[in-house]
Scaffold this motif. Structure first.
Motif, PDB file in Angstrom:
ATOM      1  N   LEU A 136      -6.488 -15.532  23.509  1.00  0.00           N
ATOM      2  CA  LEU A 136      -7.714 -15.775  22.748  1.00  0.00           C
ATOM      3  C   LEU A 136      -8.497 -14.481  22.523  1.00  0.00           C
ATOM      4  CD1 LEU A 136      -8.933 -19.075  24.456  1.00  0.00           C
ATOM      5  CD2 LEU A 136      -8.075 -18.842  22.118  1.00  0.00           C
ATOM      6  N   ILE A 137      -8.566 -13.647  23.566  1.00  0.00           N
ATOM      7  CA  ILE A 137      -9.313 -12.390  23.463  1.00  0.00           C
ATOM      8  C   ILE A 137      -8.655 -11.429  22.478  1.00  0.00           C
ATOM      9  CG2 ILE A 137      -9.991 -10.310  24.735  1.00  0.00           C
ATOM     10  CD1 ILE A 137     -10.356 -12.116  27.201  1.00  0.00           C
ATOM     11  N   SER A 138      -7.327 -11.352  22.507  1.00  0.00           N
ATOM     12  CA  SER A 138      -6.611 -10.339  21.715  1.00  0.00           C
ATOM     13  C   SER A 138      -6.285 -10.778  20.291  1.00  0.00           C
ATOM     14  CB  SER A 138      -5.310  -9.948  22.426  1.00  0.00           C
ATOM     15  OG  SER A 138      -4.435 -11.063  22.530  1.00  0.00           O
ATOM     16  N   HIS A 139      -6.420 -12.051  19.982  1.00  0.00           N
ATOM     17  CA  HIS A 139      -5.992 -12.560  18.676  1.00  0.00           C
ATOM     18  C   HIS A 139      -6.646 -11.818  17.514  1.00  0.00           C
ATOM     19  CE1 HIS A 139      -5.852 -15.694  15.379  1.00  0.00           C
ATOM     20  NE2 HIS A 139      -4.585 -15.590  15.725  1.00  0.00           N
ATOM     21  N   GLY A 140      -7.931 -11.527  17.626  1.00  0.00           N
ATOM     22  CA  GLY A 140      -8.639 -10.851  16.542  1.00  0.00           C
ATOM     23  C   GLY A 140      -8.137  -9.457  16.245  1.00  0.00           C
ATOM     24  N   ARG A 141      -7.458  -8.844  17.207  1.00  0.00           N
ATOM     25  CA  ARG A 141      -6.923  -7.494  17.000  1.00  0.00           C
ATOM     26  C   ARG A 141      -5.832  -7.473  15.940  1.00  0.00           C
ATOM     27  NH1 ARG A 141      -6.702  -3.933  21.796  1.00  0.00           N
ATOM     28  NH2 ARG A 141      -8.635  -4.275  22.938  1.00  0.00           N
ATOM     29  N   ASP A 153       1.648  -3.630  21.807  1.00  0.00           N
ATOM     30  CA  ASP A 153       2.939  -4.046  21.248  1.00  0.00           C
ATOM     31  C   ASP A 153       3.389  -5.372  21.869  1.00  0.00           C
ATOM     32  OD1 ASP A 153       2.473  -1.402  20.672  1.00  0.00           O
ATOM     33  OD2 ASP A 153       4.456  -0.686  21.195  1.00  0.00           O
ATOM     34  N   VAL A 154       3.354  -5.418  23.199  1.00  0.00           N
ATOM     35  CA  VAL A 154       3.803  -6.614  23.915  1.00  0.00           C
ATOM     36  C   VAL A 154       2.880  -7.789  23.627  1.00  0.00           C
ATOM     37  CG1 VAL A 154       4.068  -7.633  26.204  1.00  0.00           C
ATOM     38  CG2 VAL A 154       5.001  -5.373  25.750  1.00  0.00           C
ATOM     39  N   ALA A 155       1.569  -7.543  23.613  1.00  0.00           N
ATOM     40  CA  ALA A 155       0.621  -8.626  23.342  1.00  0.00           C
ATOM     41  C   ALA A 155       0.878  -9.234  21.968  1.00  0.00           C
ATOM     42  CB  ALA A 155      -0.812  -8.096  23.427  1.00  0.00           C
ATOM     43  N   ALA A 156       1.162  -8.390  20.982  1.00  0.00           N
ATOM     44  CA  ALA A 156       1.455  -8.889  19.636  1.00  0.00           C
ATOM     45  C   ALA A 156       2.723  -9.738  19.641  1.00  0.00           C
ATOM     46  CB  ALA A 156       1.604  -7.719  18.664  1.00  0.00           C
ATOM     47  N   MET A 157       3.720  -9.320  20.413  1.00  0.00           N
ATOM     48  CA  MET A 157       4.970 -10.086  20.474  1.00  0.00           C
ATOM     49  C   MET A 157       4.748 -11.448  21.121  1.00  0.00           C
ATOM     50  SD  MET A 157       7.725  -7.087  21.359  1.00  0.00           S
ATOM     51  CE  MET A 157       7.768  -5.597  20.344  1.00  0.00           C
ATOM     52  N   PHE A 158       3.909 -11.514  22.148  1.00  0.00           N
ATOM     53  CA  PHE A 158       3.574 -12.809  22.749  1.00  0.00           C
ATOM     54  C   PHE A 158       2.958 -13.730  21.699  1.00  0.00           C
ATOM     55  CE2 PHE A 158       4.609 -11.191  26.824  1.00  0.00           C
ATOM     56  CZ  PHE A 158       4.533 -12.231  27.753  1.00  0.00           C
ATOM     57  N   HIS A 159       2.076 -13.184  20.868  1.00  0.00           N
ATOM     58  CA  HIS A 159       1.464 -13.978  19.802  1.00  0.00           C
ATOM     59  C   HIS A 159       2.522 -14.443  18.797  1.00  0.00           C
ATOM     60  CE1 HIS A 159      -2.869 -13.898  20.474  1.00  0.00           C
ATOM     61  NE2 HIS A 159      -2.773 -12.640  20.857  1.00  0.00           N
ATOM     62  N   VAL A 160       3.325 -13.507  18.322  1.00  0.00           N
ATOM     63  CA  VAL A 160       4.306 -13.825  17.278  1.00  0.00           C
ATOM     64  C   VAL A 160       5.350 -14.819  17.786  1.00  0.00           C
ATOM     65  CG1 VAL A 160       6.144 -12.864  15.830  1.00  0.00           C
ATOM     66  CG2 VAL A 160       3.961 -11.660  16.042  1.00  0.00           C
ATOM     67  N   PHE A 161       5.842 -14.608  19.001  1.00  0.00           N
ATOM     68  CA  PHE A 161       6.857 -15.500  19.558  1.00  0.00           C
ATOM     69  C   PHE A 161       6.330 -16.930  19.674  1.00  0.00           C
ATOM     70  CE2 PHE A 161       9.315 -12.027  22.142  1.00  0.00           C
ATOM     71  CZ  PHE A 161       9.545 -11.342  20.958  1.00  0.00           C
ATOM     72  N   ASN A 162       5.152 -17.069  20.252  1.00  0.00           N
ATOM     73  CA  ASN A 162       4.602 -18.406  20.469  1.00  0.00           C
ATOM     74  C   ASN A 162       4.195 -19.069  19.162  1.00  0.00           C
ATOM     75  OD1 ASN A 162       4.464 -19.061  23.463  1.00  0.00           O
ATOM     76  ND2 ASN A 162       3.575 -17.015  23.459  1.00  0.00           N
ATOM     77  N   ASN A 204      -4.508 -19.374  13.198  1.00  0.00           N
ATOM     78  CA  ASN A 204      -4.881 -20.490  14.073  1.00  0.00           C
ATOM     79  C   ASN A 204      -4.254 -20.300  15.452  1.00  0.00           C
ATOM     80  OD1 ASN A 204      -5.487 -22.815  15.416  1.00  0.00           O
ATOM     81  ND2 ASN A 204      -4.781 -24.210  13.817  1.00  0.00           N
ATOM     82  N   VAL A 205      -5.027 -19.756  16.366  1.00  0.00           N
ATOM     83  CA  VAL A 205      -4.523 -19.347  17.681  1.00  0.00           C
ATOM     84  C   VAL A 205      -4.214 -20.535  18.593  1.00  0.00           C
ATOM     85  CG1 VAL A 205      -6.772 -19.166  18.826  1.00  0.00           C
ATOM     86  CG2 VAL A 205      -4.896 -17.586  19.482  1.00  0.00           C
ATOM     87  N   GLY A 206      -4.298 -21.750  18.099  1.00  0.00           N
ATOM     88  CA  GLY A 206      -4.002 -22.923  18.918  1.00  0.00           C
ATOM     89  C   GLY A 206      -2.632 -22.909  19.553  1.00  0.00           C
ATOM     90  N   TYR A 207      -1.698 -22.160  18.985  1.00  0.00           N
ATOM     91  CA  TYR A 207      -0.338 -22.085  19.536  1.00  0.00           C
ATOM     92  C   TYR A 207      -0.330 -21.527  20.954  1.00  0.00           C
ATOM     93  CZ  TYR A 207      -0.955 -17.248  18.007  1.00  0.00           C
ATOM     94  OH  TYR A 207      -1.449 -15.986  17.812  1.00  0.00           O
ATOM     95  N   ILE A 208      -1.365 -20.774  21.312  1.00  0.00           N
ATOM     96  CA  ILE A 208      -1.374 -20.126  22.623  1.00  0.00           C
ATOM     97  C   ILE A 208      -1.710 -21.112  23.734  1.00  0.00           C
ATOM     98  CG2 ILE A 208      -3.790 -19.405  22.939  1.00  0.00           C
ATOM     99  CD1 ILE A 208      -0.688 -17.122  23.241  1.00  0.00           C
ATOM    100  N   TRP A 209      -2.132 -22.329  23.393  1.00  0.00           N
ATOM    101  CA  TRP A 209      -2.512 -23.306  24.411  1.00  0.00           C
ATOM    102  C   TRP A 209      -1.316 -23.751  25.246  1.00  0.00           C
ATOM    103  CZ3 TRP A 209      -6.839 -24.286  26.625  1.00  0.00           C
ATOM    104  CH2 TRP A 209      -6.984 -25.443  27.415  1.00  0.00           C
ATOM    105  N   ASN A 210      -0.163 -23.804  24.634  1.00  0.00           N
ATOM    106  CA  ASN A 210       1.048 -24.215  25.361  1.00  0.00           C
ATOM    107  C   ASN A 210       2.123 -23.142  25.182  1.00  0.00           C
ATOM    108  OD1 ASN A 210       2.686 -25.873  26.937  1.00  0.00           O
ATOM    109  ND2 ASN A 210       3.519 -26.932  25.144  1.00  0.00           N
TER     110      ASN A 210
END
Length: 272
Positions: A25-30, A65-74, A86-92
């Motif tokens: 949630l914190i990093s999504h805006g980056r 780099d890694v944080a972005a990959m966590f976002h993209v993968f999920n 829509n960062v809702g994907y990070i909930w699960n």
């Protein structure tokens, strides 16, 4: 999921999930607000098995780099096509994602230690320590820990072992590929070096066009390909082979921070 269920490294999965949620949630805006991350290859991620996958990538910052990959993968696994909207994907989140990192980096403060709990497989670098060149033996426990992570899920590694572009590929990555025979998926990133500081914690410049391209898995003959052959395949796959210097000169690479606007203009194809 039982409240105190642990992964093979002893990390409590519920705690790991909470860390990924909070920092997601914190990093999504980056990648969506301050800068614009353009993605290609989400469909490839959805076609991969749940485990025994090794991602190889070029490296530009310690953590962004890694944080972005966590976002993209999920996001991809949640059905989003080349988007982290829509960062809702990070909930699960997918909890068996790991990344290989230098132990000294992950122990350099409270924040890195928290990041480490989210999925770090920490290793002792054999060529660099405390900012100085060293020459030491590979720890067998480091290799076995990477193998343990591959058997359990998806592992992200940066085979150059440095954020400096066009440095040689470390042969250890090829040995790991031959030993554990994972599906090897290349990723090419760009723009992170210009938008973040070296650690990837602070935003250096806004409105930078970041990109992440997930490529088809490499065709590797685990039994017959030599280590040198695999190293060459990796170099080309993550676009770090010396031949790519014909497109971007060494002099230009040294002045990347002064040529951000020019480089962004060269990548306008992302907006087409």
């Amino acid at each position: 999921m039982p409240l105190f269920k642990r992964n093979p490294f002893g990390h409590i999965l519920f705690l790991k999930k909470m860390i990924i949620r909070i920092f997601g949630l914190i990093s999504h805006g980056r990648y969506r607000k301050f800068n614009n991350l353009q993605i290609e290859g989400s469909d490839i991620l959805r076609s991969l098995p749940d485990r025994n996958v090794l991602f190889i990538s070029n490296h530009q910052t310690y953590f962004a780099d890694v944080a972005a990959m966590f976002h993209v993968f999920n996001a991809a696994l949640s059905g989003r096509d080349d988007s982290i909207k829509n960062v809702g994907y990070i909930w699960n989140p997918k909890l068996n994602i790991y990344f290989v990192a230098a132990g000294e980096t992950m122990k350099s403060g409270l924040l890195p230690k928290i990041f480490a709990y989210a999925g770090s497989v920490s290793i002792d670098r054999t060529w660099r320590s405390a900012g100085k060149n060293v020459n030491r033996q590979v720890k067998n426990s480091d290799i076995s820990n990477i193998g343990k992570a591959i058997k359990d899920g998806w592992v992200i590694t940066f085979p150059q072992g440095t954020t400096t572009p066009f440095k040689p590929i470390r042969r250890g990555t090829a040995h790991i590929i031959k030993t554990y025979k994972p599906i090897v998926v290349p990723i090419v990133i760009d723009g992170f070096r210009r938008s973040f500081d070296k650690k990837g914690l602070n935003i250096k410049k806004r409105n930078v066009l970041q990109s992440m391209v997930i490529k088809e898995p490499l065709d590797i003959d685990y039994e017959n390909d030599e280590v040198a052959d695999i190293v060459t395949k990796i170099e080309y796959a993550i676009e770090q082979h010396p031949s790519f210097l014909k497109v971007l000169s060494v002099k230009e690479l040294e002045k990347l921070t002064k040529e951000e606007e020019e480089l962004n203009n060269k990548r306008k194809f992302w907006n087409s």
